[in-house]
Design a protein around this motif. Structure first.
Motif, PDB file in Angstrom:
ATOM      1  N   LYS A 260       0.876  -1.175   0.000  1.00  7.64           N
ATOM      2  CA  LYS A 260       0.000   0.000   0.000  1.00  7.64           C
ATOM      3  C   LYS A 260       0.913   1.226   0.000  1.00  7.64           C
ATOM      4  CE  LYS A 260      -4.395   1.349   2.036  1.00  7.64           C
ATOM      5  NZ  LYS A 260      -5.163   0.768   0.938  1.00  7.64           N
ATOM      6  N   GLN A 263      -1.583   5.290   2.844  1.00  9.77           N
ATOM      7  CA  GLN A 263      -2.702   4.839   3.669  1.00  9.77           C
ATOM      8  C   GLN A 263      -3.969   5.582   3.259  1.00  9.77           C
ATOM      9  OE1 GLN A 263      -2.307   2.281   5.396  1.00  9.77           O
ATOM     10  NE2 GLN A 263      -0.070   2.187   5.631  1.00  9.77           N
ATOM     11  N   TYR A 266      -4.488   9.165   4.474  1.00  5.89           N
ATOM     12  CA  TYR A 266      -3.347  10.072   4.287  1.00  5.89           C
ATOM     13  C   TYR A 266      -3.798  11.373   3.631  1.00  5.89           C
ATOM     14  CZ  TYR A 266       1.099  11.825   2.395  1.00  5.89           C
ATOM     15  OH  TYR A 266       2.177  12.604   2.066  1.00  5.89           O
ATOM     16  N   ARG A 410       5.097   8.522   5.104  1.00  2.00           N
ATOM     17  CA  ARG A 410       4.627   7.144   4.865  1.00  2.00           C
ATOM     18  C   ARG A 410       5.348   6.125   5.740  1.00  2.00           C
ATOM     19  NH1 ARG A 410       3.374   2.789   5.030  1.00  2.00           N
ATOM     20  NH2 ARG A 410       2.581   1.368   3.428  1.00  2.00           N
TER      21      ARG A 410
END
Length: 746
Positions: A260, A263, A266, A410
């Motif tokens: 991924k 998210q 995000y 991230r």
């Protein structure tokens, strides 16, 4: 003579250090033009500093200048060091140029975008060179016990004429590093330039033609594994499941797993755009093995549901709706038509409604621009090695600082523990602004606990976004009984952004003016494309102005010049973002250089002029149509970008934009059917071919002493309009839909 302040902070100006073998190192990092306090100044320390841009002077007189911004073919890796070397008074034949890595501590705006590198760096880079020269002079004065005013320089040397003393820079470099930084430095007079304004060869030419590893795709590290990804085949789908039973048995395959990249919750910033976040990663020993495993993988997909995406546009928060569904071209066009009926007013001058109601003649036309793929010659790729306490990355990026921030968010790694080495770009044009592939590479590296080189295929790149938006613009013009332009109305929008620049020409030249914009929802991922928005709106505007000029019975250049005279002498409104005198200047120059008005004997001509990225460009296209094929005989262009740093590379940049623009206008198009792009490689995405490029391109620069402005993009948008106008002259048909070539064949 300019005397800019050299008082810069320890994070934004000079950092000095003893080099191996001795010498002076001067770092410059004030591309934001900051003016720090003197207490932050530094002199020669004993520690080597991590730098982003710097001057190194060795004991033998050799000078190394680091180029801070990514190099994507615009040749700033040559031009930016030229600016520093000019003020340093270096001997260019004894200058080495190196690409700086990303250094967020010392640099701002260390990226490609908006044709701004030279414009923003002009004074700071000159100040860096001038300050280094000042320190060398002071060192020579102390050593020789003479007044500094008696010391002069010639390329690479310090001289004291009265005593006959002469040494190269290296002999004073160590002492120079201990001398206090001046409050101000004097810059050269433009008339005294020896390097700026004189053509210098691309510093990478030899490495390019001899195949030296310069590009991200060349990058290799011991123990490095190769990786590829699989994304959904259609926009509007997401990953459901996969069966790797066959693929994982292929020799050399190390792992297959889901990743991924971002998210779901995000908050994306401007350049965090990505088409697909749920992907399948395949890792192996070689690209070939990974590609074979990719073919053998069985993947199931499912439709997305409508969702909202959090965005932060430089402090402006918004929720962007991403609709469900598999979109097709016809439904997208209809969605745009409906959205255009609910446009918002962006600018209104006078009383446009009254002007149109009393007009003797109204001209109207709607223009369409398709989705476009960037098609960089080097597909997306990146190296990442995620370790316990740091991340090392390398590859081609346009916005490395912004990407570093996204990577930090991230993986939860502090920015100071991330190192990004910038390679030369194998094409960018906005595509490498959205570096989700770096995030993907890092996530895969973390999972594998190994250095990873992620490689996209051409098909991955073209079907996974990011695209130039699909646009539509409707123009209306009102003429009175004397064929004067009394009203102008523009309604423009797109999927999912509008192309409108409401304060550009002819705003300010028409008493009654109305500009409206709108957007339509889409789940097709769009983003920056060379000269964003201008690449469509310039073509539409300049085509329409020719049509209005014809309706008014006026020469198209004279018609534009009349409007620009109005904008200069009696401007309407106060928000006009162009200089009508400079705008008119490029039109006058191209008129002269192209011999406008001369009978060309079978050659059809079209003209266009446009302002964007702080520069002005006007072009005349001469063409013939033979057996249904368009042959461009000549393009003449006039450009006002202020002072030209490196004439040959500037000319190359402008000519490349012309070829790129003509190819895109004639052939560029991407359509969707049930969410799937109709083209995925060069066998079906038509690009301009060698036989179709102009037989000749003549480029003329307006000579002035204005500080440099943008150049990478300004000559790209107007050529669309000049080509459309030339095709009208040849065929008698106004082409309002891109690409042009399919309509000519019909």
């Amino acid at each position: 003579m300019s005397t800019p302040s050299s008082k810069l902070s320890r994070r934004s100006f000079l950092k000095a250090s003893t080099l191996a073998g001795g010498g002076l190192l001067l770092s410059f990092s004030w591309l934001a033009g900051c003016k720090p306090s003197p207490e932050d100044l530094m002199t020669m320390p004993k520690e080597w500093f991590k730098l982003n841009g710097y001057i190194k002077i060795g004991e033998n007189g050799l000078v190394t200048i680091m180029s801070p911004n990514p190099e994507g073919g615009q040749n700033i890796k040559t031009a930016m060091p030229m600016i520093v070397a000019e003020e340093l008074d270096a001997d260019w034949t004894k200058v080495l140029v190196e690409q700086a890595p990303l250094d967020t501590e010392n640099f701002t705006r260390q990226f490609i975008g908006g044709s701004q590198a030279i414009r923003i760096g002009w004074t700071p880079l000159r100040t860096a060179g001038a300050t280094a020269r000042y320190l060398l002079i002071q060192a020579a004065a102390q050593t020789w016990n003479v007044p500094a005013a008696e010391i002069t320089t010639e390329p690479g040397y310090l001289l004291h004429t009265a005593s006959g003393k002469k040494v190269h820079f290296g002999e004073m470099a160590s002492l120079a590093g201990s001398i206090p930084i001046p409050e101000e430095v004097q810059l050269k007079e433009i008339a005294d330039f020896r390097i700026i304004g004189h053509s210098q060869k691309n510093v990478d030419t030899k490495n390019i033609i001899t195949g030296k590893p310069l590009f991200g795709i060349d990058y290799k590290k011991p123990g490095m594994l190769k990786a590829m990804i699989i994304h959904p085949p259609a926009h509007g789908l997401r990953l459901k499941s996969f069966d790797d039973s066959e693929a994982k048995g292929i020799p050399g395959i190390k792992a297959i797993f889901q990743i991924k990249s971002h998210q779901d919750d995000y908050e994306r910033t401007f350049f965090d755009t990505t088409s697909f976040t749920d992907l399948v990663a395949i890792v192996g020993d070689s690209t070939w093995e990974v590609m074979n495993a990719k073919k053998a993988l069985k993947v199931e997909w499912e439709p997305i549901s409508t969702f909202e995406e959090k965005r932060d546009w430089g402090g402006r928060k918004e929720l962007r709706t991403i609709p469900e569904g598999l979109e097709s071209h016809d439904s997208q066009v209809q969605r745009m038509v409906e959205a255009s009926k609910n446009a918002r007013i962006v600018r209104k001058d006078g009383n446009p409604e009254a002007a149109f109601s009393k007009a003797a003649k109204v001209i109207e036309r709607t223009f369409h621009g398709p989705f476009l793929a960037h098609n960089c010659m080097e597909p997306m790729n990146f190296f990442a090695h995620v370790q316990a306490d740091k991340i090392e990355c390398a590859g081609p990026l346009q916005k490395p600082e912004l990407t570093e921030q996204a990577l930090s968010a991230r993986l939860g790694v502090p920015i100071e523990n991330i190192y990004i080495d910038m390679t030369r770009l194998g094409g960018g044009y906005g595509r490498r602004s959205y570096a989700h592939w770096l995030i993907e590479a890092a996530v895969i590296s973390k999972e594998m606990n190994a250095p990873i080189h992620l490689q996209y295929s051409r098909e991955d790149d073209m079907t996974g976004g990011i695209y130039r938006p699909m646009y539509q613009a409707t123009y209306k013009a009102a003429l009175d009984e004397k064929n004067n332009l009394i009203g102008f109305h523009l309604n423009a929008g797109g999927l999912v952004e509008p192309p409108l620049y409401a304060d550009r020409f002819p705003a300010g030249a028409v008493e009654n003016y109305l500009a409206e914009d709108w957007t339509a929802l889409s789940n097709i991922t769009v983003g920056s494309f060379r000269a964003p928005r201008s690449n469509f709106i310039a073509a539409a505007e300049q085509s329409f102005l020719d049509e209005v000029a014809e309706a008014a019975g006026k020469d198209p250049i004279e018609f534009r010049l009349e409007l620009l005279k109005k904008a200069k002498d009696n401007p309407v409104g106060k928000r006009n973002d162009y200089d009508p005198e400079r705008y008119a200047g490029v039109l006058e120059l191209v008129k002269t250089k192209s011999n406008w008005g001369q009978d060309m004997k079978g050659v059809s001509r079209g003209v266009s002029a446009y302002f964007c990225h702080n520069s002005y460009a006007a072009q005349v296209v001469d063409l013939k149509i033979e057996n249904g094929q368009v042959q461009i005989e000549k393009v003449v262009q006039a450009v006002d970008c202020g002072l030209v740093v490196n004439p040959d590379s500037a000319r190359n940049l402008c000519e490349g934009a012309v070829v790129d623009g003509i190819g895109t206008a004639l052939f560029g198009e991407l359509k969707f059917e049930n969410g799937v792009p109709d083209k995925n490689n060069f066998d079906n995405y038509r690009m301009i071919r060698m036989k179709e490029v102009p037989k000749s391109i003549e480029t003329y620069f307006v000579e002035n002493e204005i500080d440099p402005t943008g150049l990478g993009e300004p000559t790209y948008p107007p050529v669309f309009g000049a080509l459309a106008n030339a095709l009208y002259a040849a065929t008698g048909e106004r082409l309002s839909k891109q690409p042009f070539f399919p309509q000519l064949k019909a």
